[in-house]
Every structure is written in C-alpha cells, then in structure tokens.
Write an enzyme that holds these catalytic residues in place. Structure first.
Site, mmCIF file in Angstrom:
data_model
loop_
_atom_site.group_PDB
_atom_site.id
_atom_site.type_symbol
_atom_site.label_atom_id
_atom_site.label_comp_id
_atom_site.label_asym_id
_atom_site.label_seq_id
_atom_site.Cartn_x
_atom_site.Cartn_y
_atom_site.Cartn_z
ATOM 1 N N THR A 52 0.823 -1.222 0.000
ATOM 2 C CA THR A 52 0.000 0.000 0.000
ATOM 3 C C THR A 52 0.847 1.257 0.000
ATOM 4 O OG1 THR A 52 -1.860 -1.115 1.034
ATOM 5 C CG2 THR A 52 -1.727 1.255 1.365
ATOM 6 N N ASP A 100 0.132 -6.908 4.798
ATOM 7 C CA ASP A 100 -0.650 -8.151 4.960
ATOM 8 C C ASP A 100 0.227 -9.354 5.312
ATOM 9 O OD1 ASP A 100 -3.222 -7.520 2.404
ATOM 10 O OD2 ASP A 100 -2.818 -6.640 4.372
HETATM 11 N N1 LIG Z 1 -1.422 -2.002 3.993
HETATM 12 C C1 LIG Z 1 -0.923 -2.856 3.059
HETATM 13 O O1 LIG Z 1 0.201 -2.733 2.633
HETATM 14 C C2 LIG Z 1 -1.850 -3.951 2.615
HETATM 15 C C3 LIG Z 1 -1.581 -4.440 1.207
HETATM 16 N N2 LIG Z 1 -2.739 -5.195 0.742
HETATM 17 C C4 LIG Z 1 -0.343 -5.353 1.122
HETATM 18 O O2 LIG Z 1 -0.078 -6.110 1.981
HETATM 19 O O3 LIG Z 1 0.326 -5.314 0.122
#
Ligand SMILES: NC(=O)C[C@H](N)C(=O)O
Length: 342
Positions: A19, A101
């Site tokens: 993210t 994640d």
């Molecule tokens: N906050 C994040 O980075 C979650 C993202 N879906 C990941 O793990 O890549």
C-alpha cells in the site's frame, strides 16, 4: 563529495510494493505502482522534517506487488537482496518497504537469517499514496531515521510503523485498517520515533538467528491448520496427502486443538511430519493446561509447543529448518529454537 557528506550515513531503500507504493488504478481498486525513487520523491515533496539532507539514500526495487500475492520464493528474493546490500562496507543500514498483509512473514525470515550489526528496517502504510492523509511518507521518513541512527545498531531486524519501533519476532498484524495495525505479543514496542529521532525504551530479546545454514524456502511444504468447533482433522490429512513435511496447528485458547485434531496430529507425527503447536489467539503463549483434546494431549502426540510465536512466523521458521536439516533432526532443531527464544 564534501567532508561532511562523507560522514553522513548511507541507507539503501529497497521497495517491494504494498500500500505504501499503491495508487487507485484505472480498473478501480488500489494497486502497487510506485518505485523506490518515486517514494523518495513523494517523501521529499511532503516531508515535514527535512531529514533527507542528513542521510545519503540509494534506491533499489525488487518488486511492485501487494504482499498478499507473495510466495516463499518472493520472500527468499527479498532476503537475498538485503543480504547483497549488506555485503557493501559503505552501507549503514537497509530500509525495506513492504505490504503489511504478510510483512510478518518476511520480517521473520530476515530476523532468522540476518547476522549483521547494521539495522534492517521494514515499513509500509495503511493508506495509499493518493489518500489525502497517507501514512506512507511519515512511516518512510521514520524508518530511514531509525536505520540511520547509531542507536539502532545490534538491534537486528525492526519494524517502524505508526511512530513505533518493534522487534521482528514475535509480531503480527492484528487490525485491518488502524494506522498502527501491528502488535508485539510480548512486551510491546522497543521504542518510539519522536520528531524524527528513535527513542528506545526496551532492549530487543535476542532472537537466536539460525546458524549459517544452507536453506531453501522453495523446498518444504508447510501448511497452517486452524482449530475451530467441529475441526475433525480432515484438513491435516489433506495436507499430508498434498505432501506437507511440516504443519503449524493453531489451537484454540492456550493451544487446545480438540480431540479429533489431536488424533490427526498423532497420525502426522507417525508419518514423519514435524508439527508445531501455536495458538489462534492474538496474544499469549501455548501452555500445557488441558487434557481431553487440549495442548497436553497434542504435545504428548508429538507436536512442538511454539510459545508466543505467531503461527505465520512459525511457518517460516519450520520451513527454514526443514529445508536445512535432515527430517529426523528437524523436530529437535525446532524445539531448540523455541527453548532458546523463550
Ligand atoms: N497495507 C498494506 O500494505 C496492505 C496491502 N494489501 C499489502 O499487503 O500489500
């Protein structure tokens, strides 16, 4: 280069996606897009602390991917890239940007294999770059400050997030959206980042790195099986049929899998599979309190109690051990690590 610049710490920023690198995509939904250099450009544009002039920063990219898509092969590539960076004598530390994640797994891999006084600091974000109040630039600024600080030397692999500094193990993501989604189940944070400077108030518990072993995460198949009302062991038996050589069973409460699961654990151990017993709760340790399907029976059936190690991180540990040691030594090696870590 001026004499002053020669004295500035040199940090290599290694971007993997997540993210912190994400923006809204044309198809809708957030996708990882920005490189390490673009992250630094955004930080310079938004930083409230003109810290960048105090650190020499190099950028490298190894992936631009959300971490929920990572496999053990990706984790091994990230570990190798960090190791290569630290082969250079002119580097003072590494910052790795990563999705939250599955960050706990990559943190575990590097903590178990990192044997260098220089810090490796992970960070990420809960809000993407195009969010008006993204936490990415602040987290990146703080991670660079922690990696560049002499106070972080010999602290191993660290997480910097939401102005907190955490040890890599034991650590888990415990919230989907909070600005600080991580928790250290034992003892909490090691320190904080205040006005761009790390302040440590706890010493990291020495987590034994595995000695110099030739490991290959791609080899063993290690599955995680959750206990829940009615769990009858079918998933354990399916994992054995799929060729698993290791299992992490997440027992209820203090590691209580239930009688049917204990029977399946016994079958797995007899088949030569190494079984670790963790808890599905978000804190505390596995403890031999109950018989009748509880942890006492699971341990007597041959499972290895994993203390307060999160199952996600225990799976990385067991895969490393299974890939590096003969099967008949693996269970003992897992027991030794848990004993030395608790
Ligand atoms: N906050 C994040 O980075 C979650 C993202 N879906 C990941 O793990 O890549």
């Amino acid at each position: 280069m001026t004499r002053i610049e020669v004295l500035l710490p040199r940090i290599v920023l290694l971007a993997t996606g997540g993210t912190i690198s994400s923006r809204e995509s044309a198809a809708g939904g957030s996708r990882a897009s920005d490189s390490a250099a673009q992250l630094m450009a955004t930080l310079r544009a938004r930083s409230t602390v003109d810290l960048i002039t105090e650190i020499k920063i190099e950028t490298q990219d190894i992936a631009v991917e959300n971490s929920f898509n990572f496999t053990f092969a990706d984790l091994a590539r990230i570990e190798a890239a960090s190791r290569n960076i630290l082969r250079r004598d002119d580097v003072d530390g590494v910052v790795i940007t990563h999705g939250t994640d599955t960050m706990e797994e990559t943190l575990a891999l590097l903590a178990l294999t990192h044997d260098d006084v220089r810090p490796v600091v992970f960070t990420g974000a809960q809000r993407s770059l195009d969010h008006t109040d993204s936490d990415g630039p602040r987290n990146l600024r703080d991670a660079l400050a922690v990696a560049a600080s002499p106070a972080s030397r010999s602290h191993g692999v660290l997480l910097v997030f939401g102005e907190e500094i955490h040890a890599a193990i034991p650590l888990r993501k415990t919230h989907t959206s909070l600005m600080q989604p991580f928790q250290s189940p034992r003892g909490g944070a090691l320190g904080r980042v205040v006005d761009g400077k790390p302040q440590y108030f706890n010493e990291p518990r020495k987590k034994p790195a595995l000695d110099e072993i030739a490991w290959n995460l791609r080899e063993p198949r290690v599955e995680m099986i959750l206990s829940y009302p009615g769990a009858d062991g079918a998933l354990i038996r399916s994992a054995l049929e799929a060729g698993a050589s290791g299992l992490i069973v997440l027992g209820t409460g203090a590691g209580n899998p239930g009688s049917a699961m204990v029977e399946a654990i016994r079958e797995a151990v007899r088949a030569g599979v190494v079984v670790g017993l963790a808890t599905r709760t978000l804190g505390g340790s596995v403890a031999p309190i109950y018989r009748g399907g509880g942890a006492i029976d699971a341990l007597e059936a041959g499972a290895v109690g994993l203390g307060d190690l999160p199952g996600t991180q225990a799976r990385v540990l067991l895969a490393l051990i299974l890939s590096a040691y003969p099967r008949d030594q693996a269970r003992e090696r897992l027991e030794q690590w848990v004993h030395s870590a608790n």
